[in-house]
Design a protein around this motif. Structure first.
Motif, PDB file in Angstrom:
ATOM      1  N   PRO A 176     -22.256   7.302 -15.752  1.00 31.98           N
ATOM      2  CA  PRO A 176     -22.340   6.850 -14.354  1.00 31.98           C
ATOM      3  C   PRO A 176     -22.086   5.351 -14.283  1.00 31.98           C
ATOM      4  N   VAL A 177     -21.195   4.978 -13.390  1.00 29.77           N
ATOM      5  CA  VAL A 177     -20.871   3.559 -13.244  1.00 29.77           C
ATOM      6  C   VAL A 177     -20.878   3.205 -11.765  1.00 29.77           C
ATOM      7  N   VAL A 178     -20.928   1.924 -11.471  1.00 28.99           N
ATOM      8  CA  VAL A 178     -20.799   1.463 -10.097  1.00 28.99           C
ATOM      9  C   VAL A 178     -19.611   0.513 -10.045  1.00 28.99           C
ATOM     10  N   VAL A 179     -18.627   0.869  -9.219  1.00 35.44           N
ATOM     11  CA  VAL A 179     -17.449   0.030  -9.078  1.00 35.44           C
ATOM     12  C   VAL A 179     -17.591  -0.784  -7.806  1.00 35.44           C
ATOM     13  N   GLU A 180     -17.561  -2.105  -7.944  1.00 41.34           N
ATOM     14  CA  GLU A 180     -17.607  -2.953  -6.750  1.00 41.34           C
ATOM     15  C   GLU A 180     -16.209  -3.460  -6.472  1.00 41.34           C
ATOM     16  N   ILE A 196     -18.955  10.794  -5.984  1.00 44.12           N
ATOM     17  CA  ILE A 196     -19.204   9.409  -5.610  1.00 44.12           C
ATOM     18  C   ILE A 196     -20.252   9.288  -4.516  1.00 44.12           C
ATOM     19  N   ARG A 197     -20.889   8.147  -4.537  1.00 39.55           N
ATOM     20  CA  ARG A 197     -21.838   7.805  -3.484  1.00 39.55           C
ATOM     21  C   ARG A 197     -21.573   6.342  -3.145  1.00 39.55           C
ATOM     22  N   VAL A 198     -21.464   6.051  -1.875  1.00 36.63           N
ATOM     23  CA  VAL A 198     -21.229   4.667  -1.484  1.00 36.63           C
ATOM     24  C   VAL A 198     -22.579   3.969  -1.433  1.00 36.63           C
ATOM     25  N   THR A 199     -22.839   3.110  -2.386  1.00 37.94           N
ATOM     26  CA  THR A 199     -24.114   2.387  -2.416  1.00 37.94           C
ATOM     27  C   THR A 199     -24.044   1.204  -1.450  1.00 37.94           C
ATOM     28  N   ASP A 200     -25.147   0.556  -1.236  1.00 38.91           N
ATOM     29  CA  ASP A 200     -25.222  -0.585  -0.322  1.00 38.91           C
ATOM     30  C   ASP A 200     -24.989  -0.175   1.136  1.00 38.91           C
ATOM     31  N   GLU A 201     -23.775   0.039   1.485  1.00 35.71           N
ATOM     32  CA  GLU A 201     -23.489   0.147   2.907  1.00 35.71           C
ATOM     33  C   GLU A 201     -23.092   1.557   3.309  1.00 35.71           C
ATOM     34  N   LYS A 202     -23.659   2.018   4.415  1.00 36.90           N
ATOM     35  CA  LYS A 202     -23.054   3.169   5.077  1.00 36.90           C
ATOM     36  C   LYS A 202     -22.189   2.608   6.201  1.00 36.90           C
ATOM     37  N   ARG A 203     -21.748   1.376   6.009  1.00 36.34           N
ATOM     38  CA  ARG A 203     -20.817   0.785   6.975  1.00 36.34           C
ATOM     39  C   ARG A 203     -19.396   1.231   6.655  1.00 36.34           C
ATOM     40  N   PHE A 204     -19.295   2.107   5.665  1.00 38.62           N
ATOM     41  CA  PHE A 204     -18.000   2.676   5.332  1.00 38.62           C
ATOM     42  C   PHE A 204     -18.052   4.182   5.551  1.00 38.62           C
ATOM     43  N   GLN A 248     -20.638   4.318  -6.418  1.00 37.77           N
ATOM     44  CA  GLN A 248     -21.279   4.831  -7.616  1.00 37.77           C
ATOM     45  C   GLN A 248     -20.680   6.185  -7.943  1.00 37.77           C
ATOM     46  N   GLY A 249     -20.429   6.452  -9.227  1.00 38.67           N
ATOM     47  CA  GLY A 249     -19.874   7.743  -9.577  1.00 38.67           C
ATOM     48  C   GLY A 249     -19.788   7.908 -11.070  1.00 38.67           C
ATOM     49  N   ILE A 250     -19.365   9.082 -11.495  1.00 34.65           N
ATOM     50  CA  ILE A 250     -19.158   9.349 -12.919  1.00 34.65           C
ATOM     51  C   ILE A 250     -17.737   8.961 -13.271  1.00 34.65           C
TER      52      ILE A 250
END
Lengths: 135, 94
Positions: free
Chosen positions: B14-18, B43-51, B26-28
């Motif tokens: 699992p990694v988080v791509v910024e 995938i899961r969009v971390t931080d913002e649900k502004r996307f 976040q995803g595998i």
């Protein structure tokens, strides 16, 4: 994007699938991927451009696209079920109406980005966002 | 090629791509290529649900040129191995 190496990223699994493509100018295109190359240049068929604003969205039919790879941010495989659920929580509005709103928002965001870029620059940060990047 | 090989050892983690637009995904890690394009699953969009547009997406392909950071699980990285590989790779240069 060679596909004979295990663990090698390739778009071959995405061909003929319905994809969400996010472009650097902030546009979200939804279409079927027909072709690609090593630069992530794409051929999208039956493309719809979708615009979001708060709890509303609008769609406009765009047809066949060749997208130059440098403009691509990401491609997402659209899960039909999830998309149906996601759209049900939103209200569709005519594309012309939402287009105007989104354009104004983009302008405001562009101004903010310019100011942010200047401040970051002053503090020694490298600003990767070009003037044309609005994603 | 060093980072390409490095990322290949992390496939399945699992990694988080910024991204450069501050969007964190976040995803595998499924796969990576020579341009450091990244494919993520679940995938899961971390931080913002502004996307909001990402709500209906489970897997994605991210163009390497838009990545700012890739956050990795520390346990998955053998730093000694990485340092050796770096020295070897740069031994040719002077």
């Amino acid at each position: 994007m060679d596909s004979f190496l295990p663990g090698a990223a390739s778009l071959v699994d995405c061909v003929d699938k319905k994809l969400l493509v996010i472009l650097r100018d902030g546009r979200k295109l939804i279409g079927y991927l027909r072709s690609y190359d090593q630069f992530a240049n794409l051929v999208l068929q039956d493309t719809m451009e979708r615009m979001y604003h708060n709890d509303t969205y609008g769609e406009e039919y765009r047809g066949m696209f060749v997208v130059r790879g440098e403009n691509v941010v990401l491609l997402g495989e659209l899960d039909e079920e999830r998309e149906a659920m996601h759209l049900r929580s939103l209200r569709e509005v005519p594309s012309a109406e939402i287009n105007a709103i989104v354009k104004k928002e983009a302008e405001a965001r562009k101004q903010m980005d310019l100011v942010t870029g200047k401040i970051l620059h002053a503090r020694g940060f490298c600003v990767d966002f070009a003037e044309t990047d609005h994603y | 090629m060093l980072f390409y090989s490095f990322f290949k050892t992390l496939v399945g983690q699992p990694v988080v791509v910024e991204l450069k637009n501050d969007l964190s995904i976040q995803g595998i890690l499924v796969s990576v290529d020579q341009f450091l394009n990244i494919k993520l699953d679940d995938i899961r969009v971390t931080d913002e649900k502004r996307f909001p547009h990402m709500m209906s997406v489970k897997n994605c392909f991210i163009r390497g040129s838009v990545v700012r950071y890739v956050q990795l699980p520390a346990a998955a990285v053998d730093t000694a191995l990485l340092q050796d590989a770096t020295r070897r790779e740069n031994a040719a240069e002077k």
